[in-house]
Design a protein around this motif. Structure first.
Motif, PDB file in Angstrom:
ATOM      1  N   THR A  41       0.833  -1.212   0.000  1.00  0.00           N
ATOM      2  CA  THR A  41       0.000   0.000   0.000  1.00  0.00           C
ATOM      3  C   THR A  41       0.861   1.254   0.000  1.00  0.00           C
ATOM      4  OG1 THR A  41      -1.614  -1.244   1.288  1.00  0.00           O
ATOM      5  CG2 THR A  41      -1.914   1.133   1.198  1.00  0.00           C
ATOM      6  N   PHE A  54       1.015   4.028  -2.962  1.00  0.00           N
ATOM      7  CA  PHE A  54       0.725   5.442  -2.696  1.00  0.00           C
ATOM      8  C   PHE A  54       1.915   6.296  -3.104  1.00  0.00           C
ATOM      9  CE2 PHE A  54      -2.786   4.442   0.459  1.00  0.00           C
ATOM     10  CZ  PHE A  54      -3.745   5.167  -0.224  1.00  0.00           C
ATOM     11  N   VAL A  73       2.141   6.509  -6.963  1.00  0.00           N
ATOM     12  CA  VAL A  73       1.086   7.329  -7.561  1.00  0.00           C
ATOM     13  C   VAL A  73       1.319   8.816  -7.262  1.00  0.00           C
ATOM     14  CG1 VAL A  73      -1.384   7.846  -7.442  1.00  0.00           C
ATOM     15  CG2 VAL A  73      -0.631   5.481  -7.607  1.00  0.00           C
ATOM     16  N   ILE A  95       1.084   9.944 -13.548  1.00  0.00           N
ATOM     17  CA  ILE A  95       0.401   8.716 -13.940  1.00  0.00           C
ATOM     18  C   ILE A  95      -0.289   8.883 -15.299  1.00  0.00           C
ATOM     19  CG2 ILE A  95      -1.446   7.075 -13.376  1.00  0.00           C
ATOM     20  CD1 ILE A  95       0.931   6.722 -11.595  1.00  0.00           C
ATOM     21  N   ASN A  96       0.213   8.137 -16.271  1.00  0.00           N
ATOM     22  CA  ASN A  96      -0.488   8.016 -17.552  1.00  0.00           C
ATOM     23  C   ASN A  96      -0.395   6.559 -17.962  1.00  0.00           C
ATOM     24  OD1 ASN A  96       2.134   7.630 -18.702  1.00  0.00           O
ATOM     25  ND2 ASN A  96       2.370   9.865 -18.702  1.00  0.00           N
ATOM     26  N   TYR A  97      -0.928   6.224 -19.127  1.00  0.00           N
ATOM     27  CA  TYR A  97      -0.951   4.802 -19.497  1.00  0.00           C
ATOM     28  C   TYR A  97       0.452   4.208 -19.555  1.00  0.00           C
ATOM     29  CZ  TYR A  97      -1.536   0.454 -21.993  1.00  0.00           C
ATOM     30  OH  TYR A  97      -1.494  -0.871 -22.334  1.00  0.00           O
ATOM     31  N   ASP A  98       1.403   4.982 -20.099  1.00  0.00           N
ATOM     32  CA  ASP A  98       2.763   4.454 -20.266  1.00  0.00           C
ATOM     33  C   ASP A  98       3.424   4.135 -18.928  1.00  0.00           C
ATOM     34  OD1 ASP A  98       2.641   4.484 -22.985  1.00  0.00           O
ATOM     35  OD2 ASP A  98       3.322   6.576 -23.145  1.00  0.00           O
ATOM     36  N   TRP A 146       1.991   3.787 -16.027  1.00  0.00           N
ATOM     37  CA  TRP A 146       1.195   2.811 -15.268  1.00  0.00           C
ATOM     38  C   TRP A 146       1.436   1.391 -15.779  1.00  0.00           C
ATOM     39  CZ3 TRP A 146      -0.958   2.540 -10.780  1.00  0.00           C
ATOM     40  CH2 TRP A 146      -2.038   1.713 -10.504  1.00  0.00           C
ATOM     41  N   SER A 147       1.382   1.210 -17.111  1.00  0.00           N
ATOM     42  CA  SER A 147       1.565  -0.146 -17.645  1.00  0.00           C
ATOM     43  C   SER A 147       3.021  -0.587 -17.524  1.00  0.00           C
ATOM     44  CB  SER A 147       1.083  -0.227 -19.093  1.00  0.00           C
ATOM     45  OG  SER A 147       1.792   0.690 -19.888  1.00  0.00           O
ATOM     46  N   PHE A 186       3.417  -2.254 -14.203  1.00  0.00           N
ATOM     47  CA  PHE A 186       2.860  -3.610 -14.138  1.00  0.00           C
ATOM     48  C   PHE A 186       3.485  -4.547 -15.173  1.00  0.00           C
ATOM     49  CE2 PHE A 186      -0.237  -1.374 -11.608  1.00  0.00           C
ATOM     50  CZ  PHE A 186      -0.613  -2.326 -10.673  1.00  0.00           C
ATOM     51  N   LEU A 194      -1.959 -10.000  -3.330  1.00  0.00           N
ATOM     52  CA  LEU A 194      -3.274 -10.633  -3.518  1.00  0.00           C
ATOM     53  C   LEU A 194      -3.427 -11.873  -2.637  1.00  0.00           C
ATOM     54  CD1 LEU A 194      -4.198 -10.504  -7.286  1.00  0.00           C
ATOM     55  CD2 LEU A 194      -5.689  -9.928  -5.378  1.00  0.00           C
ATOM     56  N   TRP A 214      -8.715 -13.873 -10.791  1.00  0.00           N
ATOM     57  CA  TRP A 214      -8.911 -12.657 -11.582  1.00  0.00           C
ATOM     58  C   TRP A 214      -7.610 -11.836 -11.609  1.00  0.00           C
ATOM     59  CZ3 TRP A 214     -12.997  -8.364 -10.053  1.00  0.00           C
ATOM     60  CH2 TRP A 214     -13.166  -7.496 -11.129  1.00  0.00           C
ATOM     61  N   GLY A 215      -6.998 -11.701 -10.455  1.00  0.00           N
ATOM     62  CA  GLY A 215      -5.749 -10.943 -10.354  1.00  0.00           C
ATOM     63  C   GLY A 215      -4.643 -11.551 -11.189  1.00  0.00           C
ATOM     64  N   GLN A 258      -5.056 -13.364 -13.806  1.00  0.00           N
ATOM     65  CA  GLN A 258      -5.423 -13.127 -15.205  1.00  0.00           C
ATOM     66  C   GLN A 258      -5.048 -11.712 -15.638  1.00  0.00           C
ATOM     67  OE1 GLN A 258      -9.557 -13.246 -16.143  1.00  0.00           O
ATOM     68  NE2 GLN A 258      -9.187 -13.620 -18.302  1.00  0.00           N
ATOM     69  N   ILE A 259      -5.272 -10.734 -14.757  1.00  0.00           N
ATOM     70  CA  ILE A 259      -4.925  -9.350 -15.085  1.00  0.00           C
ATOM     71  C   ILE A 259      -3.413  -9.213 -15.238  1.00  0.00           C
ATOM     72  CG2 ILE A 259      -4.902  -6.975 -14.236  1.00  0.00           C
ATOM     73  CD1 ILE A 259      -7.558  -7.665 -12.771  1.00  0.00           C
TER      74      ILE A 259
END
Lengths: 150, 114
Positions: B30, B34, B37, B42-45, B47-48, B51, B64, B106-107, B109-110
């Motif tokens: 967490t 934080f 962020v 934070i934009n798509y580039d 952020w992805s 991950f 998880l 689900w996690g 899979q993401i």
């Protein structure tokens, strides 16, 4: 028989039972009857403890929202901007703030627990102080989170 | 007295340990998130990219798994405290267990996109 002179102390131990009226007054004065539960209030550490449970349940439900947002945001540029658009709505902001509030509170109260494991804040006074600190710190963080979301 | 057959560690001490270890993992995750962020634009580039990194996927999966165990111990405690009748308690606990399993799959899979 000189030994009888010591008897008065025994008469103090084995006092005759009181009259009915005496018994009633003793019951009325010393035993709380018909407790008004509505007048009782929880001490602050009890309130912070129940809030810890409530916030935990909220987070557990909130994980579904977080995973949904994560999946959409990672699905591509389009998905990411869709999350941004979604987060523009008041309801989504409210849900986000709610989950963030539960998370921040649970985190602060959880850190208090971990400190108590180390023997910090286990006494009555320090426990009350720690409960107060938990409330104050999390209220500040929750307000900051609200400012950040909006 | 509630039978301990439904608690995760089968003993209070184990449950306590599980709760603490997962608490440290979740607190670190967490605070890290934080921090990321708040310090990154934070934009798509960005952020992805976060991950895309294997270590962060593993960290996320660890978080998880920790949520599952932590929530099981917590919700078990709460349900055994407030739901006294066996059948409703069992049903609520089963629902919680199912939700945790769904979250986990689900996690994964993401994160790894099956």
């Amino acid at each position: 028989m000189p030994i009888l002179t010591y008897q008065p102390s025994a008469s103090g131990l084995f006092r005759p039972r009181g009259t009915k009226r005496e018994c009633e007054s003793a019951v009325n004065s010393k035993r709380p009857v018909n407790l008004d539960l509505g007048k009782f209030h929880f001490p602050l550490p009890a309130i912070t403890s129940i809030l810890h449970r409530v916030s935990g349940i909220i987070i557990f439900v909130g994980v579904a929202f977080m995973l949904y947002g994560l999946q959409l945001s990672l699905s591509g540029e389009e998905g990411f901007s869709r999350v941004s658009d979604l987060l523009d709505s008041f309801l989504a902001k409210l849900i986000t703030w709610g989950i963030l509030s539960a998370l921040l509170y649970h985190l602060v109260a959880g850190i208090k627990h971990l400190l108590m494991d180390m023997g910090i804040g286990e006494e009555l006074e320090s426990g009350r102080l720690a409960a107060k600190a938990t409330v104050v710190i999390s209220v500040i963080l929750i307000l900051l989170a609200g400012v950040w979301v909006w | 007295m509630v039978n301990s057959v439904t608690n995760l560690g089968r003993s209070g001490v184990f449950d306590w340990m599980i709760q603490r270890v997962t608490a440290y993992v979740l607190a670190l995750y967490t605070v890290f998130l934080f921090g990321f962020v708040l310090t990154t634009d934070i934009n798509y580039d960005s952020w992805s990219a976060l991950f895309d990194q294997t270590w962060f996927r593993i960290f996320t999966l660890l978080a998880l798994l920790s949520i599952g165990a932590h929530a099981w111990v917590g919700l078990w405690t709460v349900t055994t405290d407030y739901i006294k009748a066996t059948l409703p308690r069992f049903l609520v606990q089963a629902l919680c267990g199912l939700a945790m399993f769904v979250y986990l799959v689900w996690g994964i899979q993401i994160l790894w996109g099956l």
